[in-house]
Enzyme design. Structure first.
Site, mmCIF file in Angstrom:
data_model
loop_
_atom_site.group_PDB
_atom_site.id
_atom_site.type_symbol
_atom_site.label_atom_id
_atom_site.label_comp_id
_atom_site.label_asym_id
_atom_site.label_seq_id
_atom_site.Cartn_x
_atom_site.Cartn_y
_atom_site.Cartn_z
ATOM 1 N N THR A 132 0.812 -1.216 0.000
ATOM 2 C CA THR A 132 0.000 0.000 0.000
ATOM 3 C C THR A 132 0.846 1.266 0.000
ATOM 4 O O THR A 132 1.883 1.342 0.666
ATOM 5 C CB THR A 132 -0.932 -0.003 1.232
ATOM 6 O OG1 THR A 132 -1.759 -1.156 1.184
ATOM 7 C CG2 THR A 132 -1.810 1.236 1.252
ATOM 8 N N GLU A 246 -4.644 -14.099 1.982
ATOM 9 C CA GLU A 246 -4.779 -13.137 3.070
ATOM 10 C C GLU A 246 -6.245 -12.906 3.416
ATOM 11 O O GLU A 246 -6.621 -12.839 4.600
ATOM 12 C CB GLU A 246 -4.121 -11.811 2.682
ATOM 13 C CG GLU A 246 -4.241 -10.738 3.761
ATOM 14 C CD GLU A 246 -3.663 -9.399 3.359
ATOM 15 O OE1 GLU A 246 -3.662 -8.466 4.192
ATOM 16 O OE2 GLU A 246 -3.204 -9.270 2.194
ATOM 17 N N ARG A 272 -24.633 -12.062 35.314
ATOM 18 C CA ARG A 272 -25.153 -10.736 35.619
ATOM 19 C C ARG A 272 -26.648 -10.825 35.910
ATOM 20 O O ARG A 272 -27.414 -11.428 35.142
ATOM 21 C CB ARG A 272 -24.909 -9.802 34.440
ATOM 22 C CG ARG A 272 -25.481 -8.402 34.598
ATOM 23 C CD ARG A 272 -24.765 -7.615 35.653
ATOM 24 N NE ARG A 272 -25.118 -6.204 35.590
ATOM 25 C CZ ARG A 272 -24.758 -5.305 36.507
ATOM 26 N NH1 ARG A 272 -24.024 -5.676 37.542
ATOM 27 N NH2 ARG A 272 -25.115 -4.034 36.367
ATOM 28 N N GLN A 283 -35.875 -12.589 27.622
ATOM 29 C CA GLN A 283 -36.037 -13.040 26.246
ATOM 30 C C GLN A 283 -35.262 -12.175 25.260
ATOM 31 O O GLN A 283 -34.643 -12.687 24.317
ATOM 32 C CB GLN A 283 -37.522 -13.048 25.876
ATOM 33 C CG GLN A 283 -37.794 -13.627 24.489
ATOM 34 C CD GLN A 283 -39.270 -13.538 24.108
ATOM 35 O OE1 GLN A 283 -39.821 -12.448 24.056
ATOM 36 N NE2 GLN A 283 -39.893 -14.685 23.874
ATOM 37 N N GLY A 344 -21.834 -0.902 30.740
ATOM 38 C CA GLY A 344 -20.693 -0.079 31.129
ATOM 39 C C GLY A 344 -19.396 -0.856 31.151
ATOM 40 O O GLY A 344 -18.343 -0.328 30.772
#
Length: 383
Positions: A132, A246, A272, A283, A344
């Site tokens: 590049t 790649e 949690r 759900q 958070g």
């Protein structure tokens, strides 16, 4: 963590043993250090030697030079399982030889291969690919870095940009213009890292902090003519072939990172508690996890099919381009959902999903941007 066991049609017990060893290496040698190395913007050079000792740098390269020939599924496993280190930057730097050394192995002289490949595959030397440029990214045929023949040397002038491992590389596989305009004038040169006239500038990025990325400047660099990789004017075909490998590797890696995001989101949802029950008992959360799992399974199915086609001798260029887009989109979706579910905590530095969320975008650009992949697929399908 696999969503489902690997398809036994494609994966043998030896494949799965290799998978376990790759994951173990990244969980023990990389994951505990990922935060610190990311913040430092680098990782120890010793990691290359450790990866070589674990048999991770050699797959896909000729045995005569220290490599281990293998089928496409071993390579898929290698790129998918490296995701468990939790850092795309470390992985991209550690495996920069997988895009830089294949042209050497395929087209380099015997003397070049014998001199260069063994130290790369043993982790003693680092190799980077330099294609590049500031004005030529995906449009390789327009590159401007010149290599003028002067007796027994090529005199190289120009600039390369966004080069992974560009700061620390001992060897650079460089695309240069040795002839006229267009693809027919492109060649590949092996440039030693200590070549006079070569200077390097580090670049800062949104993600992949632990991977050094550089801008390279070639100012009358004199490179011996025996460092020509393959024939003069034949570099474009070698670059195109290299791009296919790649892109499939990037697709496999993206699928792996998507699985890591799913894993972390699922683990969080199981522990949690909100409003008196686990997140996973809501759900709306379960549906988000299933949306992630569905995309991962679809992506894995396409990648397995492509690996099978490659082992059968096919060159499914359009499908590889599609797979890269699908896999990176899957990664993007899963990273976004994982950060959202962790709330958070997902936004905090040091959280694995926060780091992966920052790293998604480069995988949608590197190896050929999404839009380029669509155009390439359309041309291959004669749309």
């Amino acid at each position: 963590m696999k969503l489902q066991p690997s398809n036994p049609r494609y994966y043998s017990a030896d494949h799965e043993s290799f998978r376990a060893s790759v994951r173990r290496f990244f969980e023990t040698e990389v994951a505990p250090h990922a935060d610190a190395w990311d913040e430092a913007g680098s990782f120890p050079r010793e990691l290359y030697r450790k990866a070589a000792a674990a048999g991770l740098l050699q797959p896909g390269f000729p045995e005569a030079y220290g490599g281990v020939p293998c089928d496409a599924f071993y390579r898929m496993i290698l790129f998918e399982e490296r995701a468990w280190g939790g850092s795309g930057g470390i992985a991209s730097g550690l495996f920069s030889h997988t895009i830089a050394a294949p042209p050497i192995a395929a087209a380099g002289s015997e003397a070049m291969k014998a001199r260069v490949l063994p130290p790369i595959l043993s982790g003693e030397k680092i190799c980077a690919l330099a294609i590049t440029e500031p004005a030529a990214g995906s449009d390789v045929a327009q590159l401007a870095t010149s290599a003028r023949r002067d007796g027994g040397y090529y005199v190289v002038n120009g600039t390369k940009l966004y080069i992974t491992s560009g700061m620390r590389a001992d060897y650079l596989t460089v695309a240069v213009r040795t002839g006229g305009p267009g693809a027919g004038g492109v060649s590949l040169l092996l440039v030693e890292g200590d070549t006079p006239g070569l200077t390097r500038t580090p670049l800062k990025k949104m993600g992949w902090w632990a991977s050094d990325t550089a801008q390279l400047f070639f100012d009358d660099c004199r490179v011996p003519v025996e460092n020509l990789i393959g024939e003069a004017g034949k570099g474009f075909a070698a670059i195109t072939k290299n791009f296919n490998h790649e892109r499939l590797a990037l697709a496999a890696a993206a699928c792996g990172y998507a699985q890591v995001c799913y894993h972390d989101a699922l683990e969080w949802a199981r522990v949690r508690r909100t409003f008196g029950k686990r997140l996973a008992d809501h759900q709306v959360v379960r549906h988000q996890l299933i949306d992630m799992a569905t995309r991962i399974e679809a992506t894995r199915a396409l990648l397995d099919d492509l690996a099978s086609r490659l082992d059968d001798g096919a060159t499914p260029v359009a499908q590889i381009a599609m797979a890269k887009n699908l896999a990176t989109r899957t990664f993007q979706f899963c990273a976004d959902r994982a950060v959202q579910l962790l709330g958070g905590m997902g936004y905090m530095r040091g959280s694995r999903v926060e780091r992966l969320y920052r790293e998604v975008k480069v995988m949608m650009i590197g190896g050929g941007a999404e839009e380029i992949m669509k155009d390439l697929a359309a041309r291959q399908l004669e749309i």
